[in-house]
Design a protein around this motif. Structure first.
Motif, mmCIF file in Angstrom:
data_model
loop_
_atom_site.group_PDB
_atom_site.id
_atom_site.type_symbol
_atom_site.label_atom_id
_atom_site.label_comp_id
_atom_site.label_asym_id
_atom_site.label_seq_id
_atom_site.Cartn_x
_atom_site.Cartn_y
_atom_site.Cartn_z
ATOM 1 N N THR A 192 -6.941 65.674 28.061
ATOM 2 C CA THR A 192 -7.064 63.831 27.993
ATOM 3 C C THR A 192 -8.341 63.752 26.760
ATOM 4 N N VAL A 193 -8.382 63.143 25.976
ATOM 5 C CA VAL A 193 -9.220 62.869 24.746
ATOM 6 C C VAL A 193 -9.825 61.494 24.772
ATOM 7 N N LEU A 194 -11.178 61.825 24.663
ATOM 8 C CA LEU A 194 -11.624 60.287 24.645
ATOM 9 C C LEU A 194 -12.115 60.395 23.183
ATOM 10 N N ILE A 195 -11.412 58.825 22.629
ATOM 11 C CA ILE A 195 -12.626 58.356 21.199
ATOM 12 C C ILE A 195 -13.233 56.753 21.960
ATOM 13 N N THR A 293 -5.479 66.281 14.512
ATOM 14 C CA THR A 293 -5.517 66.637 14.403
ATOM 15 C C THR A 293 -5.904 67.435 16.289
ATOM 16 N N ILE A 294 -6.942 66.729 16.882
ATOM 17 C CA ILE A 294 -7.071 67.186 17.763
ATOM 18 C C ILE A 294 -6.653 66.010 19.401
ATOM 19 N N ILE A 295 -6.547 64.893 18.140
ATOM 20 C CA ILE A 295 -5.524 63.396 18.990
ATOM 21 C C ILE A 295 -3.575 64.111 19.242
ATOM 22 N N ASP A 296 -3.475 65.268 18.318
ATOM 23 C CA ASP A 296 -1.631 65.963 18.114
ATOM 24 C C ASP A 296 -2.185 66.368 19.550
ATOM 25 N N GLN A 297 -2.937 66.982 19.792
ATOM 26 C CA GLN A 297 -2.839 68.342 20.926
ATOM 27 C C GLN A 297 -3.008 68.086 22.912
ATOM 28 N N SER A 298 -3.640 66.212 22.565
ATOM 29 C CA SER A 298 -3.792 65.603 23.769
ATOM 30 C C SER A 298 -2.188 65.016 24.420
ATOM 31 N N ASP A 299 -2.557 65.170 25.764
ATOM 32 C CA ASP A 299 -1.788 64.181 26.783
ATOM 33 C C ASP A 299 -1.962 62.812 26.643
ATOM 34 N N THR A 300 -2.575 62.520 26.769
ATOM 35 C CA THR A 300 -3.856 61.628 26.877
ATOM 36 C C THR A 300 -4.973 60.793 26.351
ATOM 37 N N ILE A 301 -4.525 59.946 25.519
ATOM 38 C CA ILE A 301 -5.826 59.193 25.033
ATOM 39 C C ILE A 301 -6.820 58.260 25.167
ATOM 40 N N SER A 328 0.769 61.284 17.661
ATOM 41 C CA SER A 328 1.430 61.975 18.996
ATOM 42 C C SER A 328 1.988 62.472 19.840
ATOM 43 N N GLY A 329 2.587 60.841 20.030
ATOM 44 C CA GLY A 329 3.361 60.754 21.149
ATOM 45 C C GLY A 329 2.776 60.728 22.213
ATOM 46 N N ALA A 330 1.764 60.697 22.711
ATOM 47 C CA ALA A 330 0.602 61.156 24.104
ATOM 48 C C ALA A 330 0.760 59.584 24.017
#
Ligand code: ADP
Ligand code: 3PG
Ligand code: MG
Length: 383
Positions: A192-195, A293-301, A328-330
Motif C-alpha cells: 500500500t502507498v499513501l499519498i 514510479t512508486i505508484i506503479d509498483q503498488s497494489d493499493t493506493i 497503475s491499475g492499483a
C-alpha cells in the motif's frame, strides 16, 4: 465476531420499519467552500448531491426530516446558500436561528415527508466541545437521530457524538456506503502507498505517523510537504507551513518528498534551488515522475490532499498523480473535501475505485478500522 461493516449495516436506518410521521434529526455534511459571490459553485456541489440519497429515502418513507450540518470553520458562516442550492432538488425550509419558539412551531407542525434545515452547527462553541445541550430543544422534538455525515465522524463533536446519548440512533445510507467501500481496502495485506497532501497539518500529520508501519511508502506533497522539507534542512522561503513537531517521523525512509517544485511565478525549481522569497505552490515534473514510479509498483493506493494550491491554478501535480494512479491499475481510494473537488473539476473520477466524502475521516477509518462517531452508535444499539 461481526465486522465493523456488518455492525454498521445492522444499525442502518433502512432497518427501521416505520418512519411514517417520525421526526428524524439528520446530520449531514454539506461543508462546501462557497465562491466569491457567496453561492455554491457547480464544481463544489458534490457533497450536497451525495446528501440527497438519505434525504430522499426519508422523505419517501413519510418522515419529517430536520437536517443539521456545519459549514466551514468560522462561526459566522451560514448554510443559507447551501439551502438555496438544495431547494432545486428538495422541497425544503430553512430556520435562520435556534430560537426555541421558532423551533417548536416549525418542527411540531411539519407535514409527513417535509424537510427543514437548521443553521450552521459551528455557530455554537458547544458543537466542538461535544456538548449537545444547545440542541436540546430540537432533540426533544425529534423521535430519532440519523448520522449520514461520515466525513466529520472522526471528530468528537456534539452533533455526531453526544447527541447519540439522547435519541435512538442510526446510520444513513451514504454512511453505510462509505464503510462498505472503505472496508474493501482494509482486509487485504497488500503493498500500500499513501499519498498525502493538502494543508490540515493538525489532523494529517498525526494520521501519517499511524500509517507509516502499514504502508510501503508515503508520498507527501501539498503544504504538508513544506514542513518536512524545512525540517530536513531545505529552504522553503515564504511557503505555507505550520509550526508542528514532526521529529518522530521526519527521518522515516518511507516518507518521499518533492525533489522539485513550482513557485509563485509558475517556474519550476529543484528542491535545493528555492529562494528566501519564494513560495512553493505545487510539486514539479521530476517529482511527478518519481511519484509515478512508486505508484506503479503498488497494489493499493490511498490518496488524500491536493498536491498544490489548486484554487489558484496550481493543479498540474494533482492531475499527474491522478493519472499515474489510473495507469497503475492499483486498487485506489481517494477522499477529502478539496481532493474530491479537484478530481471532479478535472473530470478524473473514473481514475478511482472509490471517492470518499471524508479526508481526515477516511484516513482515520482506514488506520483505526472505526471512528468515534461509529462506535458510539454501535455501542448504544448493543447495550
Ligand atoms: P482535503 O480537504 O482534501 O482533506 P485539505 O483541506 O487538507 O485537503 O487541504 C486542501 C488545501 O490545501 C487547499 O486549500 C489547497 O490550496 C491547500 N494547499 C495544497 N498545497 C498547497 C501549497 N503548496 N501551499 C498552500 N496551500 C496548499
Ligand atoms: C471536511 O471538509 O473535511 C469535513 O467537513 C470536516 O471538516 P473539518 O475538518 O473542518 O472538521
Ligand atoms: Mg479541505
Amino acid at each position: 465476531m461481526k465486522t465493523i461493516q456488518e455492525k454498521v449495516m445492522d444499525c442502518s436506518i433502512e432497518n427501521h420499519t416505520s418512519l411514517k410521521g417520525k421526526k428524524v434529526l439528520l446530520r449531514i455534511d454539506v461543508n462546501t467552500s462557497l465562491g466569491e459571490n457567496g453561492v455554491v459553485d457547480p464544481g463544489e456541489d458534490w457533497r450536497i448531491i451525495k446528501s440527497y440519497q438519505t434525504i430522499d429515502y426519508l422523505v419517501d418513507k413519510g418522515a419529517c426530516v430536520v437536517v443539521i450540518s456545519h459549514i466551514g470553520r468560522e462561526k459566522e458562516e451560514s448554510l443559507k446558500p447551501v439551502y438555496e442550492y438544495m431547494r432545486q432538488h428538495v422541497d425544503i425550509g430553512f430556520l435562520p436561528n435556534y430560537d426555541a419558539e421558532l423551533l417548536q412551531n416549525s418542527i411540531e407542525n411539519m407535514q409527513h415527508g417535509s424537510v427543514i434545515m437548521l443553521e450552521n452547527l459551528r455557530q455554537f462553541s458547544e458543537e466542538k466541545d461535544n456538548d449537545s445541550s444547545f440542541l436540546d430543544t430540537v432533540i426533544g422534538l425529534c423521535d430519532l437521530y440519523v448520522n449520514d455525515a461520515f466525513s466529520v465522524s472522526h471528530r468528537k463533536h456534539a452533533s455526531v457524538h453526544d447527541v447519540v446519548t439522547k435519541l435512538p440512533a442510526y446510520f444513513g445510507l451514504q454512511f453505510v456506503d462509505e464503510v462498505t467501500e472503505l472496508s474493501k481496502t482494509s482486509d487485504t495485506d497488500t503493498n500500500t502507498v499513501l499519498i498525502l497532501g493538502g494543508a490540515k497539518f493538525g489532523t494529517k500529520l498525526d494520521l501519517l505517523a499511524q500509517f507509516l508501519p502499514k504502508v510501503s511508502y508515503a508520498l507527501v506533497g501539498g503544504a504538508l510537504a513544506n514542513v518536512f522539507l524545512r525540517e530536513r534542512g531545505f529552504e522553503i522561503g515564504n511557503s505555507f507551513a505550520d509550526d508542528v513537531d514532526i521529529s518522530h517521523i521526519v527521518n522515516s525512509e518511507k516518507i518521499i518528498l518533492p525533489i522539485d517544485i513550482v513557485d509563485q511565478h509558475g517556474d519550476v525549481a529543484s528542491i535545493d534551488g528555492v529562494g528566501k522569497e519564494d513560495i512553493i505552490l505545487d510539486i514539479g515534473p521530476e517529482t511527478e515522475k518519481l511519484f509515478e514510479t512508486i505508484i506503479d509498483q503498488s497494489d493499493t493506493i490511498l490518496w488524500n490532499g491536493p498536491m498544490g494550491k489548486y484554487e489558484d491554478g496550481y493543479v498540474a501535480g494533482s492531475v499527474a498523480v491522478a493519472d499515474s494512479i489510473a495507469r497503475s491499475g492499483a486498487f485506489s481510494v481517494t477522499g477529502g473535501g478539496d481532493t474530491a473537488t479537484v478530481i471532479l473539476e478535472e473530470e478524473l473520477e473514473d481514475n478511482f475505485d472509490f471517492i470518499s466524502t471524508g479526508g481526515g475521516a477516511m484516513l482515520d477509518f482506514l488506520v483505526q478500522g472505526t471512528l468515534p462517531g461509529i462506535d458510539i452508535i454501535i455501542n448504544k444499539n448493543n447495550e
